[in-house]
Scaffold this motif. Structure first.
Motif, PDB file in Angstrom:
ATOM      1  N   GLU A 185      41.537  76.602  14.493  1.00 51.84           N
ATOM      2  CA  GLU A 185      41.664  78.060  14.417  1.00 51.84           C
ATOM      3  C   GLU A 185      42.863  78.551  15.240  1.00 51.84           C
ATOM      4  OE1 GLU A 185      38.833  82.016  15.075  1.00 51.84           O
ATOM      5  OE2 GLU A 185      38.374  80.150  16.125  1.00 51.84           O
ATOM      6  N   THR A 186      43.004  78.017  16.447  1.00 47.73           N
ATOM      7  CA  THR A 186      44.126  78.422  17.292  1.00 47.73           C
ATOM      8  C   THR A 186      45.445  77.980  16.688  1.00 47.73           C
ATOM      9  OG1 THR A 186      42.711  78.225  19.244  1.00 47.73           O
ATOM     10  CG2 THR A 186      45.071  78.318  19.618  1.00 47.73           C
ATOM     11  N   HIS A 200      46.378  80.263  13.853  1.00 49.91           N
ATOM     12  CA  HIS A 200      46.887  81.556  14.326  1.00 49.91           C
ATOM     13  C   HIS A 200      48.341  81.432  14.778  1.00 49.91           C
ATOM     14  CE1 HIS A 200      47.076  85.398  16.448  1.00 49.91           C
ATOM     15  NE2 HIS A 200      47.603  84.725  17.450  1.00 49.91           N
ATOM     16  N   HIS A 207      44.429  86.636  18.291  1.00 47.88           N
ATOM     17  CA  HIS A 207      44.337  85.289  18.860  1.00 47.88           C
ATOM     18  C   HIS A 207      42.868  84.968  19.140  1.00 47.88           C
ATOM     19  CE1 HIS A 207      44.686  81.979  21.720  1.00 47.88           C
ATOM     20  NE2 HIS A 207      45.950  81.832  21.346  1.00 47.88           N
ATOM     21  N   PRO A 208      42.412  83.758  18.790  1.00 50.06           N
ATOM     22  CA  PRO A 208      40.999  83.416  18.994  1.00 50.06           C
ATOM     23  C   PRO A 208      40.527  83.551  20.442  1.00 50.06           C
ATOM     24  CG  PRO A 208      42.051  81.808  17.561  1.00 50.06           C
ATOM     25  CD  PRO A 208      43.141  82.691  18.071  1.00 50.06           C
ATOM     26  N   ALA A 248      39.921  77.288  24.422  1.00 50.92           N
ATOM     27  CA  ALA A 248      39.453  76.743  23.149  1.00 50.92           C
ATOM     28  C   ALA A 248      38.384  75.675  23.319  1.00 50.92           C
ATOM     29  CB  ALA A 248      40.637  76.160  22.373  1.00 50.92           C
TER      30      ALA A 248
END
Length: 326
Positions: A32-33, A36, A217-218, A245
């Motif tokens: 996910e990061t 992004h 951003h996550p 994370a």
């Protein structure tokens, strides 16, 4: 066993993130990061270049390589390069295969300056970069505070902001001034403060539209953005906390900075103390921040608070646009 290289795409983000985390567990990534950050590059108005490779052995990802142009320090002839191999596959020539492929790609792009790096406790990586013509340009230390050992009592006086300033989180400023006005005040302070952060090249102006993407951003924590605000709604100083994370007990510091007209009044220290209090309230065990070895004032402030330096990340450079290129 044969190693194959191929260009990586969106479907490979989990595999690339896993390689990146295995190669540098101090700063883990998630798919996910990575998605992004990659999308931020692809959508940036400067249209920075991005090229990603994945190395596979027996159907398993064992290495990855990236080269890209950093929007925050942009020059059309400057590139970042990263070569990562999972620990169990080191010493098999996989890093050299990936680096050779990156070299060919960078040569085709006419790169005149390339930045890469590794930790000081990784002699294989340092020697690898030195053989390829890289020399040290900057050292950056992770500084870590064990929140269980921090005693806020002696810092009560320094935690107060000077007269005329209030401590507000970003959501609190939004409630007072409206979303757009609050973000623009945040952006104005951030954009000015970051210009004086040590780096290996000149900072590129930070566009407001690009800045707003950080809220996607996550790890972004709106309540972790702490601001010193004037009665007129101007942000004089800021500090930021981000989630991690891989470790829910860890928080990471983004930028801590003060606008030039407000410096030397203790704003950075007051905001750092507020961030430590918030981190403790959130149940965090540790707080991480990164500082260049040349950023003496911030290193001294963090040392006073009890942050302890970890091993240095050594940023290395080949070519130098400031000196006329290669």
């Amino acid at each position: 066993m044969t190693v194959t290289l191929r260009e990586a795409g969106e479907a490979d983000y989990p595999a690339v993130a896993a390689v990146m985390s295995a190669a540098n567990p101090r700063h883990a990534w998630t798919a996910e990061t990575l998605a992004h950050e990659t999308q931020g590059l692809l959508d940036h108005p400067l249209r920075p270049h991005l090229f990603q490779l994945l190395a596979e052995q027996g159907g398993q990802a064992v290495g990855a390589a990236l080269t890209y142009q950093l929007p925050g320090m942009f020059h059309p002839d400057r590139y970042q390069a990263e070569v990562m191999v999972v620990p169990q596959a080191e010493g098999q020539g996989i890093g050299s295969m990936l680096a050779d492929a990156l070299e060919a790609h960078l040569e085709s792009r006419g790169a005149r300056e390339v930045l890469a790096g590794t930790y000081e406790d990784h002699p294989r990586g340092l020697a690898f970069l030195a053989r390829r013509g890289f020399t040290e340009a900057l050292r950056v230390f992770d500084n870590v505070l064990d929140l269980g050992e921090f005693d806020p009592a002696p810092w009560a006086e320094q935690a107060r902001l000077p007269d005329g300033l209030r401590l507000l989180s970003l959501p609190e400023l939004m409630a007072e001034r409206g979303e757009d006005a609050a973000w623009r005040a945040y952006h104005a302070a951030y954009a000015e403060a970051r210009e004086d952060v040590p780096r290996t090249g000149e900072a590129t102006p930070l566009l407001y539209g690009v800045f707003r993407q950080r809220e996607e951003h996550p790890g972004f924590l709106p309540g972790g953005v702490l601001l010193a605000v004037t009665d007129a709604g101007e942000v004089a100083a800021l500090t930021e906390l981000y989630g991690d994370a891989a470790d829910p007990g860890r928080l990471n510091t983004g930028l801590t900075g003060t606008r030039r007209a407000w410096r030397r009044q203790g704003l950075g220290l007051a905001l750092k103390l507020a961030a430590l209090d918030l981190a403790r309230q959130r149940g965090a065990r540790s707080l991480w921040t990164g500082n260049a070895s040349t950023n003496v004032p911030m290193l001294a402030l963090n040392e006073r608070l009890g942050f302890r330096p970890q091993l240095a990340w050594i940023e290395m450079r080949r070519g130098n646009l400031a000196g006329g290129g290669v």
